[in-house]
Design a protein around this motif. Structure first.
Motif, PDB file in Angstrom:
ATOM      1  N   VAL A 175      44.320  35.791  50.681  1.00 46.95           N
ATOM      2  CA  VAL A 175      44.613  35.179  51.822  1.00 46.95           C
ATOM      3  C   VAL A 175      45.661  34.287  52.015  1.00 46.95           C
ATOM      4  O   VAL A 175      46.503  34.190  52.854  1.00 46.95           O
ATOM      5  N   ASN A 176      45.660  33.277  50.795  1.00 45.74           N
ATOM      6  CA  ASN A 176      46.625  32.348  50.899  1.00 45.74           C
ATOM      7  C   ASN A 176      47.931  33.025  50.975  1.00 45.74           C
ATOM      8  O   ASN A 176      48.989  32.434  51.582  1.00 45.74           O
ATOM      9  N   LEU A 177      48.250  33.845  50.121  1.00 44.75           N
ATOM     10  CA  LEU A 177      49.488  34.722  50.048  1.00 44.75           C
ATOM     11  C   LEU A 177      49.810  35.213  51.448  1.00 44.75           C
ATOM     12  O   LEU A 177      51.157  35.114  51.546  1.00 44.75           O
ATOM     13  N   HIS A 181      33.528  31.591  41.319  1.00 43.39           N
ATOM     14  CA  HIS A 181      33.095  32.875  41.773  1.00 43.39           C
ATOM     15  C   HIS A 181      34.558  33.668  41.708  1.00 43.39           C
ATOM     16  O   HIS A 181      35.189  33.565  42.490  1.00 43.39           O
ATOM     17  N   PHE A 182      34.551  34.421  40.696  1.00 48.14           N
ATOM     18  CA  PHE A 182      36.016  35.188  40.226  1.00 48.14           C
ATOM     19  C   PHE A 182      36.494  36.016  41.464  1.00 48.14           C
ATOM     20  O   PHE A 182      37.655  35.659  41.838  1.00 48.14           O
ATOM     21  N   ALA A 214      47.560  29.635  46.563  1.00 49.02           N
ATOM     22  CA  ALA A 214      47.027  30.753  46.044  1.00 49.02           C
ATOM     23  C   ALA A 214      47.300  30.332  44.503  1.00 49.02           C
ATOM     24  O   ALA A 214      46.472  30.790  43.498  1.00 49.02           O
ATOM     25  N   LYS A 215      48.236  29.911  44.075  1.00 48.71           N
ATOM     26  CA  LYS A 215      48.510  29.401  42.545  1.00 48.71           C
ATOM     27  C   LYS A 215      47.030  28.561  41.986  1.00 48.71           C
ATOM     28  O   LYS A 215      46.758  29.014  40.996  1.00 48.71           O
ATOM     29  N   LYS A 216      46.816  27.745  42.735  1.00 46.60           N
ATOM     30  CA  LYS A 216      45.490  26.814  42.430  1.00 46.60           C
ATOM     31  C   LYS A 216      44.312  27.931  42.155  1.00 46.60           C
ATOM     32  O   LYS A 216      43.625  27.717  41.313  1.00 46.60           O
ATOM     33  N   ARG A 217      44.271  28.837  43.210  1.00 47.18           N
ATOM     34  CA  ARG A 217      42.991  29.763  43.182  1.00 47.18           C
ATOM     35  C   ARG A 217      43.094  30.665  41.677  1.00 47.18           C
ATOM     36  O   ARG A 217      42.140  30.717  41.292  1.00 47.18           O
TER      37      ARG A 217
END
Length: 582
Positions: free
Chosen positions: A538-540, A528-529, A548-551
């Motif tokens: 949110v991670n950042l 889901h882009f 965040a990098k994985k997402r």
């Protein structure tokens, strides 16, 4: 070698499998060959020509049949069976010929003994009934013929009843597929694209068996993919969820390409592919496909209509207007053409700001023409209300009777009210009226139409999603969140709803709630882009750039449009900066 020896020798040879249609098209090519083909038995005929052929009524039975792919529900097709096939009477008993009944599928093996008058004269060696194949009947043929007549008269619901009655019969697989295609076309014309898509998907599964050849030809196979692409495009245009809409357009691209691979001669297939590319924001590809379609069908107004709409979406309004003018010249009484050129004038007028008043006025005139052609069309009335709002913003004058006067908010409300009268369940109209009433300070009127929008079908998740998005656009975030959460209680496995809940929570600063909802969206739909991108944000914000990098990495693979790819690039830059600063 004597004639008798030659005949015996030929019967020992393997038969070449062909279509009866191929024999009819080029009988000379199969002269003195042993062939095998499938057809629909009609009757024992009385056509003999003992002067020019070897077949006489004393020695042979005249066999009459239709091609197995023949559209026998069409009277003109039924009136032209193949009547130049002959079974020696001495073979009849051993073949079970006397037990054959009209409409039964049979496999015939025989020799093309003559091409006299460019007709294949077939000496039948064997005729075998195809077991468990299903067959048409007088009743099913009648129902299909009536359905076609009703569909041509726009009696769509009555036609649907007749198609269903025909499909209750034990039709052969190819017949069931072809009748399903006709039924889907009728449903599409009735605005029931979802039902049409389901029928076409079933038909395509039947057309692609796990074992053996397809029961239908390439052109019919291509037509199924084309119709499914059209259905997906229509569904995408009405889809409230961003990701779901992209997925539908992506499926439309796949099916349109499949149609073109199987039959590259149909201009409409390229135009449909163009619309799907446009829906994904791939405008250069969209224009290329429509240009191909126009080259193939220069007098096809619908293709120019497609091109005009694509150019308009791309912001090339001058070219869009020229394309649509040509479409109107070809079909001046088609309301869709006038509505499309009205949109193009409207968008050009809005683009030109204060100088666009004349274009907005022209848009209103074109909408009025379209409404005269289709006076009770809620979509047209609603669109004309939107154009009236643009006229108000541009301070444009519009034609009212024989005079011109400045556009007013009440004129827009009147148009929307007419649309709601034409279709009380028209969601966009209730939302537009809610916005218009709120702008005028009539909060009671706004609340009434928002409630009407929700209550059109309180369990329709799609409608609730659209209401939620509308409220979000009006910055009524708490109300929007409540609507999305209400929808999520109905459909707990809807990734788009979880995304919207998370997105609103992110906007209001509730990181924990945002993370929970977005994680659920990705659990339900891992690619889901939009949810992946928001969760990276949110991670950042939580100081976790590695997560965040994985997402972002997964989002990069899921990106479908130029806008998607731009967002991924921006997020990668943020992630890289955060990692560098650790």
């Amino acid at each position: 070698m004597s004639n008798l020896e030659a005949a015996a020798y030929l019967e020992r040879q393997p038969a070449q499998e062909v279509q009866l249609e191929q024999l009819l098209h080029a009988p000379q090519a199969y002269m003195n060959m042993r062939v095998k083909f499938r057809c629909v038995f009609v009757e024992h005929g009385e056509l003999y020509d003992p002067i020019h052929t070897q077949y006489s009524s004393e020695s042979f039975i005249n066999v009459v049949a239709w091609d197995d792919d023949a559209r026998i529900w069409e009277p003109a097709v039924r009136a032209k069976p193949v009547a130049s096939m002959y079974l020696a009477k001495e073979r009849a008993a051993s073949t079970g010929f006397g037990d054959l009944r009209k409409y039964q599928l049979v496999d015939i093996t025989g020799e093309v003994s003559s091409a006299f008058r460019k007709v294949p004269w077939v000496n039948i060696h064997t005729i075998e009934r195809v077991s468990d194949a299903g067959h048409f009947s007088d009743d099913s043929v009648y129902h299909i013929e009536q359905a076609q007549l009703l569909a041509a008269d726009n009696a769509r619901d009555l036609a649907e009843t007749q198609y269903v009655a025909a499909l209750d019969d034990d039709l052969p697989t190819n017949g069931r597929i072809l009748v399903g295609d006709l039924r889907a076309r009728n449903l599409m014309a009735a605005g029931r694209a979802g039902e049409a898509a389901a029928i076409l998907e079933r038909a395509l599964r039947a057309a692609d068996p796990d074992e053996g050849a397809s029961p239908i030809g390439e052109k019919d196979h291509a037509a199924l993919h084309y119709q499914l692409a059209r259905a997906k495009n229509d569904l995408a245009a009405k889809e409230a969820g961003d990701q779901a809409r992209k997925d539908l357009f992506a499926h439309a691209v796949q099916n349109a390409k499949a149609a073109i691979r199987r039959d590259p001669t149909q201009g409409d297939y390229y135009a449909t592919l163009g619309i799907a590319h446009a829906g994904l924001g791939e405008f250069d590809q969209a224009r290329q496909q429509c240009a191909l379609a126009i080259r193939m069908q220069p007098n096809n107004a619908e293709t120019r209509w497609y091109l005009g709409r694509i150019l308009d979406q791309q912001g090339q309004h001058d070219e869009a207007i020229e394309a649509l003018k040509k479409a109107i010249d070809l079909t001046p009484k088609d309301a869709r053409m006038h509505a499309a050129i009205a949109n193009a004038y409207l968008h050009r007028g809005q683009k030109n700001g204060d100088k666009g008043g004349a274009d907005v006025g022209t848009a209103m005139r074109e909408y009025d023409i379209a409404i005269r052609l289709k006076p009770n069309d809620a979509e047209l009335l609603h669109a004309s209300g939107q154009a009236m709002e643009a006229a108000i913003a541009a301070k444009a004058e519009i034609q009212v009777g024989t005079a011109k006067q400045a556009a007013t908010p009440q004129m827009a409300i009147d148009r929307y009210t007419a649309a709601a009268a034409a279709n009380p369940n028209h969601l966009a109209t209730h939302l537009a009226l809610a916005k218009a009433y709120q702008s005028s300070g009539n909060n009671e009127g706004a609340a009434k139409h928002l409630q009407a929008a929700v209550e059109i079908d309180p369990k329709d998740v799609g409608r609730l999603t659209e209401v939620g998005k509308f409220l979000e656009g009006m910055e009524r975030r708490d109300e929007a969140l409540a609507v999305f959460e209400r929808a999520a209680k109905i459909d707990g496995k809807n990734a788009d709803l979880q995304y919207h809940i998370g997105h609103l929570a992110l906007q209001t600063g509730d990181g924990a709630k945002a993370e929970k909802a977005l994680e659920k969206a990705i659990d339900l739909k891992p690619r889901h882009f939009a949810a992946l991108c928001d969760l990276a944000e949110v991670n950042l914000a939580a100081g976790d750039p590695k997560a965040a990098k994985k997402r972002v990495s997964v989002a990069s693979d899921a990106a479908q449009t130029p806008a998607d790819r731009e967002r991924v690039t921006a997020l990668k830059a943020k992630v890289d900066e955060a990692l560098a600063n650790r």
